[in-house]
Design a protein around this motif. Sequence first.
Motif, mmCIF file in Angstrom:
data_model
loop_
_atom_site.group_PDB
_atom_site.id
_atom_site.type_symbol
_atom_site.label_atom_id
_atom_site.label_comp_id
_atom_site.label_asym_id
_atom_site.label_seq_id
_atom_site.Cartn_x
_atom_site.Cartn_y
_atom_site.Cartn_z
ATOM 1 N N ARG A 103 0.801 -1.228 0.000
ATOM 2 C CA ARG A 103 0.000 0.000 0.000
ATOM 3 C C ARG A 103 0.826 1.267 0.000
ATOM 4 O O ARG A 103 0.624 2.175 0.808
ATOM 5 N N LEU A 104 1.781 1.369 -0.865
ATOM 6 C CA LEU A 104 2.531 2.613 -0.998
ATOM 7 C C LEU A 104 1.780 3.555 -1.932
ATOM 8 O O LEU A 104 0.815 3.159 -2.578
ATOM 9 N N PHE A 105 2.237 4.799 -1.994
ATOM 10 C CA PHE A 105 1.727 5.718 -3.013
ATOM 11 C C PHE A 105 2.574 5.473 -4.256
ATOM 12 O O PHE A 105 3.636 6.074 -4.449
ATOM 13 N N GLY A 106 2.090 4.562 -5.090
ATOM 14 C CA GLY A 106 2.913 3.941 -6.127
ATOM 15 C C GLY A 106 3.500 4.881 -7.170
ATOM 16 O O GLY A 106 4.573 4.618 -7.694
ATOM 17 N N LYS A 107 2.796 5.977 -7.479
ATOM 18 C CA LYS A 107 3.295 6.859 -8.537
ATOM 19 C C LYS A 107 4.093 8.028 -7.981
ATOM 20 O O LYS A 107 4.617 8.840 -8.731
ATOM 21 N N LEU A 108 4.151 8.125 -6.652
ATOM 22 C CA LEU A 108 4.971 9.185 -6.065
ATOM 23 C C LEU A 108 6.386 8.653 -5.850
ATOM 24 O O LEU A 108 6.606 7.443 -5.805
ATOM 25 N N GLU A 112 8.690 11.594 -1.783
ATOM 26 C CA GLU A 112 7.328 12.133 -1.619
ATOM 27 C C GLU A 112 6.467 11.252 -0.730
ATOM 28 O O GLU A 112 5.610 11.742 0.003
ATOM 29 N N GLN A 115 7.467 12.280 2.587
ATOM 30 C CA GLN A 115 7.207 13.713 2.745
ATOM 31 C C GLN A 115 5.723 13.985 3.003
ATOM 32 O O GLN A 115 5.361 14.801 3.843
ATOM 33 N N LEU A 145 15.996 8.403 -3.160
ATOM 34 C CA LEU A 145 14.949 9.405 -2.911
ATOM 35 C C LEU A 145 14.098 9.690 -4.133
ATOM 36 O O LEU A 145 12.894 9.903 -4.035
ATOM 37 N N GLY A 146 14.720 9.715 -5.309
ATOM 38 C CA GLY A 146 13.994 10.127 -6.508
ATOM 39 C C GLY A 146 13.261 9.008 -7.207
ATOM 40 O O GLY A 146 12.486 9.253 -8.134
ATOM 41 N N GLN A 147 13.484 7.783 -6.764
ATOM 42 C CA GLN A 147 12.868 6.660 -7.470
ATOM 43 C C GLN A 147 11.349 6.620 -7.237
ATOM 44 O O GLN A 147 10.863 6.987 -6.176
ATOM 45 N N ILE A 148 10.615 6.173 -8.251
ATOM 46 C CA ILE A 148 9.173 6.030 -8.109
ATOM 47 C C ILE A 148 8.895 4.810 -7.231
ATOM 48 O O ILE A 148 9.435 3.720 -7.458
#
Lengths: 256, 347
Positions: A103-108, A112, A115, A145-148
């Motif tokens: 349940r991650l925010f998959g497209k962030l 983020e 954050q 950090l920057g990976q989706i």
Amino acid sequence: MRMDAKIEGAAAAAAGEALSVAGVTVRFDGLAAISGVTLRLAPGEIVGLIGPNGAGKTTLVNVLTGFQKPTEGGLEIDGRSALGWSPAKVRRAGVARSFQAGRLFGKLSVLENAQVAAIAAGLSLRDARARAAEVLDRTGLGGQLGQIAGSLPYTDQRRLDIARALASRPKYVLLDEPAAGMSDSECEDLMRIIRGLPGSFGCGVLLIEHNMHVVMSLSDRLHVLDGGRTIVTGTPAEVQADRAFLTAYLGAEGVE
Amino acid sequence: MAVPANLPLRAAGLPALLIAGLGLVTLPVSLFAPPGVETFWTEILVRIILVTGFYIFIGNSGVFAFGHVAFACVGGYAAAWLSMNPMFKQIMLTGLPHWVQTLQLSPWAGVAAAAVMAALVALVVGAAIVRLSDIAASIATFAFLVVVNRIYSNWDSVTGGVAPLTNIPQFGSIWPTFLFAALALLTAYLFQRSRWGLMLKASRDDDVAALATGISVYRMRLAAFVLSAAVMGAGGAVYTYFLGILTVDVFYMGLTFLMLVMLVVGGAESLTGVVAGVIAVSTVAQILRLAEQGVQIGGTRLALPLGLQEITLGIFMVLVLVYRSDGITRGRELPLPRFLKANADAR
Ligand SMILES: Nc1ncnc2c1ncn2[C@@H]1O[C@H](COP(=O)(O)OP(=O)(O)O)[C@@H](O)[C@H]1O
Ligand SMILES: [Mg+2]
């Protein structure tokens, strides 16, 4: 620094701060998923919640986080009744969780994901960014950090789920089988992180974990569920010596 | 650090780039282009406002709200009420309050008022709609579009019914429309980068986890709903001032279909997709429209059958959905040139 947070946690616990349920029963269509469970988690301690599949562990986490309204019984956060609160309100009161099913925010991005949790706790964009970067660093995700998030390897996704829970600086963190599906060495890595949480964040940890060895060595106290009922609670040593525990829970597997 | 395209860090120069690109086309169009081309490009700019309105809600919340053209309708009529020649208002729109009848605001003020009015309507309607689950919310917004169309078609004394309203002042230049398109893009960009935008996007990806993270999904959705309605309202007003004439059915199924095709073709989850989708689909639609009009060869007229435009656009959308479900931009933003990127990363 580490000790300070731990002492803070202990002081908070002494002041009567805790997340607790008392005599909680949850019925689905008449069938009890948990019955009469009483549990208390104080800041600074690690409590292991164990039991076979279907024992009611996730249901209990759902009650503790406002996702499941108990059929009977009470829920308190630091002495205030939190019955009927929305999950968002419970979270803002300091109770965070991870999910058994990712349940991650998959497209962030990874950053983020953490954050946004800090933002929801009231931080500005900039402060939330700093907080998130710090938490991700401590959970070993500082290099991604920057990976989706949706493109992360499985074990990193589990760690990000925990980092996201920590980013709001919760007083209580409930981790639902965070090491499920991990190899032994990955699991040990993760447990090292979890062991350090009370020290570095001052929070109490409720840990659901099937690996007996790991959970025994990590937990200050254990809470054993079976068929929705508490069969024993106590220190790992006490629980390991308990007859009901040995027969009901480890009977089939044998003690390691 | 390798940063993926849709990380906000890198997108700092994005609206500037999109707006500059549009400006670079608008300038020669305003100076040299024949009226037909100028109309074509102005229409594209108007559609960018409207599709941006759709995008602010759909792109960030993931809820497919079909009914947003209703807010353009509300905005279009607000513009007409406020700016139409008072003489005609006193004859045609006898049900309007007297103070509105005598008013004749400039198009600038009209656009602002239209945005506010659409936002107010959205606040009331949205308070109920965004509580619903995704599918139910989609259907409810669609129902709202039908209701608004029926009211505006039949409330003759206030809207003139299905008869067109004329004598509405026009901008007289392409630049105000360009300015509002730029403003719409900037608004969408600032929103998607804001705390609220980020929380809403999180809920789009997983609403259960969003609740567990302490996000009030309801409030974030309502905020986006109201903001997107304001942009739609402004877009409806700009459209009205562009045409100088207003008919209720302009803001109905046909426009809804076109906007959704543009959004889906461009990629519903990026602002670059909005611009790309509007331009691509408008161009295809224009070619088809010309083909429907036909060409005269000798004594015979060769023309495609009427209605082919919608059919082709429908097929176009389906093909994009099948082969690139996240649109021609793949949900990504424009890659920035290096000098802008360095700045963005430093933020
Ligand atoms: N939403 C639900 N509806 C009906 N039954 C449920 C629901 N959630 C859990 N249960 C049932 O409650 C029992 C406990 O489930 P759960 O809490 O997921 O156990 P655990 O996490 O210990 O494996 C199981 O028998 C499960 O089938
Ligand atoms: Mg479970």
